[in-house]
Each structure stands twice: as C-alpha cells, then as structure tokens.
Design a protein around this motif. Sequence first.
Motif, PDB file in Angstrom:
ATOM      1  N   VAL A  13      93.891  51.881  36.199  1.00  0.00           N
ATOM      2  CA  VAL A  13      93.753  52.473  37.440  1.00  0.00           C
ATOM      3  C   VAL A  13      94.969  53.387  37.408  1.00  0.00           C
ATOM      4  CG1 VAL A  13      92.521  50.848  38.509  1.00  0.00           C
ATOM      5  CG2 VAL A  13      94.756  50.704  38.659  1.00  0.00           C
ATOM      6  N   PRO A  14      94.847  54.509  37.936  1.00  0.00           N
ATOM      7  CA  PRO A  14      95.855  55.148  38.316  1.00  0.00           C
ATOM      8  C   PRO A  14      97.061  54.765  38.914  1.00  0.00           C
ATOM      9  CG  PRO A  14      93.835  56.591  38.802  1.00  0.00           C
ATOM     10  CD  PRO A  14      93.449  55.004  38.630  1.00  0.00           C
ATOM     11  N   LEU A  15      98.382  55.066  38.847  1.00  0.00           N
ATOM     12  CA  LEU A  15      99.419  54.514  39.434  1.00  0.00           C
ATOM     13  C   LEU A  15     100.332  55.541  40.507  1.00  0.00           C
ATOM     14  CD1 LEU A  15     101.589  52.963  36.441  1.00  0.00           C
ATOM     15  CD2 LEU A  15     100.236  51.702  38.281  1.00  0.00           C
ATOM     16  N   LYS A  16     100.849  54.750  41.482  1.00  0.00           N
ATOM     17  CA  LYS A  16     101.414  55.722  42.497  1.00  0.00           C
ATOM     18  C   LYS A  16     103.158  55.471  42.139  1.00  0.00           C
ATOM     19  CE  LYS A  16      98.092  54.999  46.059  1.00  0.00           C
ATOM     20  NZ  LYS A  16      97.625  56.191  45.937  1.00  0.00           N
ATOM     21  N   LYS A  36     114.342  61.181  39.544  1.00  0.00           N
ATOM     22  CA  LYS A  36     114.529  60.996  38.038  1.00  0.00           C
ATOM     23  C   LYS A  36     113.026  60.871  37.793  1.00  0.00           C
ATOM     24  CE  LYS A  36     116.671  61.148  34.401  1.00  0.00           C
ATOM     25  NZ  LYS A  36     117.328  62.437  33.772  1.00  0.00           N
ATOM     26  N   ILE A  37     112.341  60.058  38.162  1.00  0.00           N
ATOM     27  CA  ILE A  37     110.965  59.779  37.878  1.00  0.00           C
ATOM     28  C   ILE A  37     110.138  60.935  38.023  1.00  0.00           C
ATOM     29  CG2 ILE A  37     108.920  58.175  37.969  1.00  0.00           C
ATOM     30  CD1 ILE A  37     110.836  55.973  38.529  1.00  0.00           C
ATOM     31  N   ILE A  38     110.208  61.535  39.031  1.00  0.00           N
ATOM     32  CA  ILE A  38     109.293  62.524  39.368  1.00  0.00           C
ATOM     33  C   ILE A  38     109.606  63.930  38.401  1.00  0.00           C
ATOM     34  CG2 ILE A  38     108.837  64.509  40.877  1.00  0.00           C
ATOM     35  CD1 ILE A  38     109.163  62.395  43.422  1.00  0.00           C
ATOM     36  N   GLU A  39     110.777  63.929  38.104  1.00  0.00           N
ATOM     37  CA  GLU A  39     111.404  64.902  36.992  1.00  0.00           C
ATOM     38  C   GLU A  39     110.623  64.923  35.663  1.00  0.00           C
ATOM     39  OE1 GLU A  39     115.387  66.138  34.458  1.00  0.00           O
ATOM     40  OE2 GLU A  39     115.633  65.196  36.608  1.00  0.00           O
ATOM     41  N   ASP A  47     103.237  69.620  30.201  1.00  0.00           N
ATOM     42  CA  ASP A  47     102.879  69.172  28.716  1.00  0.00           C
ATOM     43  C   ASP A  47     101.352  68.814  28.391  1.00  0.00           C
ATOM     44  OD1 ASP A  47     105.407  69.785  27.612  1.00  0.00           O
ATOM     45  OD2 ASP A  47     106.004  67.879  27.599  1.00  0.00           O
ATOM     46  N   ARG A  48     100.742  68.595  29.648  1.00  0.00           N
ATOM     47  CA  ARG A  48      99.426  68.140  29.675  1.00  0.00           C
ATOM     48  C   ARG A  48      98.848  67.094  29.125  1.00  0.00           C
ATOM     49  NH1 ARG A  48      96.427  73.985  27.619  1.00  0.00           N
ATOM     50  NH2 ARG A  48      97.360  75.431  29.120  1.00  0.00           N
ATOM     51  N   LYS A  49      99.958  66.279  29.633  1.00  0.00           N
ATOM     52  CA  LYS A  49      99.754  64.652  28.933  1.00  0.00           C
ATOM     53  C   LYS A  49      99.211  63.773  30.345  1.00  0.00           C
ATOM     54  CE  LYS A  49     103.106  64.505  25.427  1.00  0.00           C
ATOM     55  NZ  LYS A  49     104.232  63.954  24.696  1.00  0.00           N
ATOM     56  N   ILE A  50      99.418  64.312  31.499  1.00  0.00           N
ATOM     57  CA  ILE A  50      98.904  63.611  32.623  1.00  0.00           C
ATOM     58  C   ILE A  50      98.009  64.409  33.511  1.00  0.00           C
ATOM     59  CG2 ILE A  50     100.652  61.622  32.655  1.00  0.00           C
ATOM     60  CD1 ILE A  50     101.946  63.272  35.194  1.00  0.00           C
ATOM     61  N   GLU A  51      97.116  63.942  34.264  1.00  0.00           N
ATOM     62  CA  GLU A  51      96.511  64.850  35.103  1.00  0.00           C
ATOM     63  C   GLU A  51      97.270  65.175  36.422  1.00  0.00           C
ATOM     64  OE1 GLU A  51      93.372  65.687  34.566  1.00  0.00           O
ATOM     65  OE2 GLU A  51      92.451  64.360  33.263  1.00  0.00           O
ATOM     66  N   ASP A  52      96.811  66.000  37.391  1.00  0.00           N
ATOM     67  CA  ASP A  52      97.525  66.701  38.643  1.00  0.00           C
ATOM     68  C   ASP A  52      98.163  65.211  39.153  1.00  0.00           C
ATOM     69  OD1 ASP A  52      98.737  67.729  40.710  1.00  0.00           O
ATOM     70  OD2 ASP A  52      96.706  68.549  41.384  1.00  0.00           O
ATOM     71  N   PRO A  53      99.491  65.244  39.281  1.00  0.00           N
ATOM     72  CA  PRO A  53     100.165  64.320  39.677  1.00  0.00           C
ATOM     73  C   PRO A  53     100.575  64.290  41.294  1.00  0.00           C
ATOM     74  CG  PRO A  53     101.802  65.844  38.793  1.00  0.00           C
ATOM     75  CD  PRO A  53     100.632  66.325  38.825  1.00  0.00           C
ATOM     76  N   SER A  54      99.842  65.260  41.984  1.00  0.00           N
ATOM     77  CA  SER A  54     100.213  65.426  43.495  1.00  0.00           C
ATOM     78  C   SER A  54      99.985  63.956  44.394  1.00  0.00           C
ATOM     79  CB  SER A  54      99.296  66.394  44.020  1.00  0.00           C
ATOM     80  OG  SER A  54      98.085  65.968  43.691  1.00  0.00           O
TER      81      SER A  54
END
Length: 219
Positions: A13-16, A36-39, A47-54
């Motif tokens: 499942v997606p992570l927060k 740091k993690i958000i960066e 790099d298009r490795k993850i979906e929209d992280p909003s």
Amino acid sequence: SQLIDKIIYSYDVPLKLKELKQEVNGILGVKFNDEKIIEVIEILYKDRKIEDPSIEYKLTASTKRKFDIAYQEYCARQQRIIKKYFSNAQSEDSQIINWFENVTITFFTEYRTEWISEKAYKVKAKNAYDGLENVVKKITNKDQNIKTEDREWLVSQYLLFFKSNDPDLDSVFWDYGTSAYSSSLITATNSANQITVEALRNSKLILDTNILMYLTLES
C-alpha cells in the motif's frame, strides 16, 4: 533515494511520510528529519520513479516493473545457491534461506572493508578472511530454527560456497556488498572524530589517489 524507493516497493500500500521516516530511521539507525526525506522524494518524483507525492508515496508502474524483475532474478539466484549447496539439510528451506541471509549480512558487517579492497585491487589479501569460520559458526549455532544435526554441515557448506568460483557467488555478494557500502556512505559523517584528531595531530600523511570503489546508486 535507492533506499527509499526500495522501502516503498516493499509495501503493498502507499506510504505516508511518518511511516516512511520510521522505516528509513529503523534501517539505518540514524534519525533523518522530514526535510531530508522530502528532498529525496522530490528527486524521485522528478525522475518519474514515484507518483505525485502530495499525499502519499507510491512507485510508478514502470519503476515497480523494474523492481519486480530485479527481485525475481535475486530470488532465482538464491534458489540456485540453496539447491546446489544446502539442499541436503534437514531444516526447512525457508529457514535455510533466512540463515543464509543472516550469515551473509554478518559477513559484510565483519569484512566489508576487506571485500571492497579485494574488488578494487582485484587481489585477495592473504588471511583477509581469517575468522570467517568462527563467524559462520556463531550465527549458525544461535539460530534456533536450524536443526542441530545440520549446523556443522551448513558451516562447512557455506565456506565451500564462499571459496568457490560460482558466478552466483559474485552476483549475490555484489548485491549484499554494495548495499552494505551504500548504507555506510549514507550514515557516514563528514566531521572529524576527536580521537582521530588527537592521534594525527602534527603528523605528516602521505596519501595515494586510489579509489576503492565507485558506486552508481541509481543504476
């Protein structure tokens, strides 16, 4: 970034952010702040490795396929190793796999520097792995899921595997070794240790320019 996308991949499942930070800090044993993690997340999104992280973090379909293929190849290598070297054990295959992983992780805890030097210079230093048998014995004897009658034999088989020219040895050790080295880079500090400062004060150092290992973490 490689660590974070692997963590995301390991979840169904997606992570927060809170969950992701707990995983990163737990694996590395170092506390990273949200910024740091958000960066890193922003780099993965760029790099298009993850979906929209909003809201939450999820791999893109193409990235997940790459991980699926890599994981399948890793499992196939591991199964070949287990079948070739450890199939005569009386313990369950799943327990043998866990034991093998624990022993190999411990190997890189103890001998990471020696292994890196060997790969860099293409020469195995004499007595570089002295004590390996005792390391394998210690892990094996502590594993309550390994049957007593298997333990001595498994130790000898692991050493046989380690000394072999099996191509799967190089492949699986490269996976573990680069992970161990990468994690040491992530957690390294660029500040000077006070003990080291005092020991080297007023000393003259002669340094060469050999590079032990070059890692492309995004490959």
